[in-house]
Design an enzyme around this catalytic site. Structure first.
Site, PDB file in Angstrom:
ATOM      1  N   TYR A  54      10.497 -12.973   6.334  1.00  0.00           N
ATOM      2  CA  TYR A  54      10.695 -11.922   5.312  1.00  0.00           C
ATOM      3  C   TYR A  54      10.494 -12.463   3.902  1.00  0.00           C
ATOM      4  O   TYR A  54      10.045 -11.744   3.007  1.00  0.00           O
ATOM      5  CB  TYR A  54      12.064 -11.253   5.498  1.00  0.00           C
ATOM      6  N   ARG A  57       6.824 -12.085   3.406  1.00  0.00           N
ATOM      7  CA  ARG A  57       6.438 -10.677   3.180  1.00  0.00           C
ATOM      8  C   ARG A  57       6.921 -10.213   1.804  1.00  0.00           C
ATOM      9  O   ARG A  57       6.260  -9.421   1.132  1.00  0.00           O
ATOM     10  CB  ARG A  57       7.010  -9.806   4.295  1.00  0.00           C
ATOM     11  N   GLN A  87       9.133   4.681   6.158  1.00  0.00           N
ATOM     12  CA  GLN A  87       9.438   3.602   7.105  1.00  0.00           C
ATOM     13  C   GLN A  87       9.146   2.253   6.459  1.00  0.00           C
ATOM     14  O   GLN A  87       9.424   1.214   7.041  1.00  0.00           O
ATOM     15  CB  GLN A  87       8.592   3.752   8.382  1.00  0.00           C
ATOM     16  N   ASN A  88       8.566   2.302   5.260  1.00  0.00           N
ATOM     17  CA  ASN A  88       8.144   1.058   4.606  1.00  0.00           C
ATOM     18  C   ASN A  88       9.313   0.392   3.902  1.00  0.00           C
ATOM     19  O   ASN A  88      10.226   1.060   3.416  1.00  0.00           O
ATOM     20  CB  ASN A  88       7.019   1.346   3.596  1.00  0.00           C
ATOM     21  N   ASP A  90       8.669  -1.809   1.448  1.00  0.00           N
ATOM     22  CA  ASP A  90       8.252  -2.151   0.084  1.00  0.00           C
ATOM     23  C   ASP A  90       8.802  -1.098  -0.878  1.00  0.00           C
ATOM     24  O   ASP A  90       9.293  -0.049  -0.440  1.00  0.00           O
ATOM     25  CB  ASP A  90       6.704  -2.237  -0.012  1.00  0.00           C
ATOM     26  N   HIS A 105      13.962   2.194   7.273  1.00  0.00           N
ATOM     27  CA  HIS A 105      14.009   0.867   7.908  1.00  0.00           C
ATOM     28  C   HIS A 105      14.455  -0.231   6.961  1.00  0.00           C
ATOM     29  O   HIS A 105      14.242  -1.395   7.218  1.00  0.00           O
ATOM     30  CB  HIS A 105      12.631   0.529   8.514  1.00  0.00           C
ATOM     31  N   GLY A 173       0.000   7.791   6.988  1.00  0.00           N
ATOM     32  CA  GLY A 173      -0.103   6.360   7.285  1.00  0.00           C
ATOM     33  C   GLY A 173       0.927   5.829   8.253  1.00  0.00           C
ATOM     34  O   GLY A 173       1.445   4.728   8.071  1.00  0.00           O
ATOM     35  N   THR A 174       1.227   6.609   9.309  1.00  0.00           N
ATOM     36  CA  THR A 174       2.111   6.081  10.345  1.00  0.00           C
ATOM     37  C   THR A 174       1.547   6.449  11.711  1.00  0.00           C
ATOM     38  O   THR A 174       1.073   7.545  11.932  1.00  0.00           O
ATOM     39  CB  THR A 174       3.565   6.590  10.225  1.00  0.00           C
ATOM     40  N   SER A 175       1.631   5.489  12.626  1.00  0.00           N
ATOM     41  CA  SER A 175       1.106   5.736  13.990  1.00  0.00           C
ATOM     42  C   SER A 175       2.119   6.524  14.822  1.00  0.00           C
ATOM     43  O   SER A 175       1.882   6.805  15.985  1.00  0.00           O
ATOM     44  CB  SER A 175       0.802   4.381  14.658  1.00  0.00           C
TER      45      SER A 175
END
Ligand code: APR
Length: 228
Positions: A54, A57, A87-88, A90, A105, A173-175
């Site tokens: 982390y 990142r 969900q990001n 950043d 998250h 931008g999420t699967s």
């Protein structure tokens, strides 16, 4: 009364800012075994490996800048009551000026006590590593304030509440691979328009989704033509 625009974003939202997604080819999980770096068991087994994963990142994120997509979502607050559920981990939505951002998250720029979940600390960008031996005020080791696989997602009830109130729901931008985040789609009322912005096909159970098959920035430009 402005219409409520609820936007669920994932790693693809930050792709144009140079931050790797998870499941695209070359994505983060191809390089790092999830069990080792993103689970409580992995942290217990090798806390230093996880802290450094982390830390790496976090340093990458601190070099990244919001992209045009982040900026346009922030500008849409002029016309809509916008809530971003991301969900990001950043903080690019915030840097771009979005004022209501819910991090399902967790957040890379926050640390949490391993002995008391209520002790959460902002991380100083100038000293942005968490190291073994960095302790909270009660003497417990600090960890990233991130939801790991197998851990609870405490903000889900609040995210569901926000989703129930949507007049327009947008997914960018999420699967939609990871629950409970992906389950928010089922919380959108049936008669509410749902737009999905993603350059690839994304499989969902809902048939009435308007797929804008583009990247985030180009996709939001097209979305604005429809909803404004
Ligand atoms: N613009 C928009 N979408 C994009 C772009 C782009 N430029 N580039 C890629 N995408 C799409 C991909 O097609 C894919 O559907 O972004 C999505 C990224 O999916 P994932 O890599 O699975 O990321 P995400 O859905 O956010 O993962 C969810 O899984 O690993 C956990 O906690 C982690 O929050 C993460 C969660």
């Amino acid at each position: 009364m402005k219409r409520r625009l609820i936007v669920l974003t994932g790693a693809g939202m930050s792709a144009e800012s140079g931050i790797a997604t998870f499941r695209d080819s070359g994505g983060l999980w191809e390089k790092y075994p999830v069990e080792q770096v993103a689970t409580p068991e992995g942290f217990d087994a090798d806390p230093e490996l996880v802290l450094n994963f982390y830390n790496m990142r976090r340093r990458e994120m601190l070099k990244a800048k919001p992209n045009e997509g982040h900026r346009m979502l922030a500008e849409l607050e002029n016309d809509f009551d916008v809530h971003i559920i991301t969900q990001n981990i950043d903080n690019l939505h915030e840097q771009a000026g979005s004022s209501r951002v819910l991090h399902l998250h967790g957040e890379l720029m926050k640390a949490r006590s391993t002995g008391d979940d209520s002790l959460i600390y902002d991380i100083d960008p100038l000293h942005c590593d968490i190291r073994l031996g960095d302790l909270c005020e009660k003497g417990f080791q600090l960890r990233p304030h991130i939801v790991w696989f197998g851990e609870a997602v405490p903000l889900i009830p609040e995210a569901e509440e926000i989703t129930h109130g949507a007049d327009i729901f947008v997914i960018i931008g999420t699967s939609l691979n990871v629950y409970p985040a992906a389950g928010l789609l089922n919380e959108v009322k049936r008669n509410i328009p749902v737009y999905l912005i993603d350059p690839k096909e994304v499989h969902t159970r809902r048939y009435d989704i308007h797929h804008i098959q583009k990247g985030a920035s180009e996709g939001i430009i097209e979305l604005k033509k429809i909803i404004l």
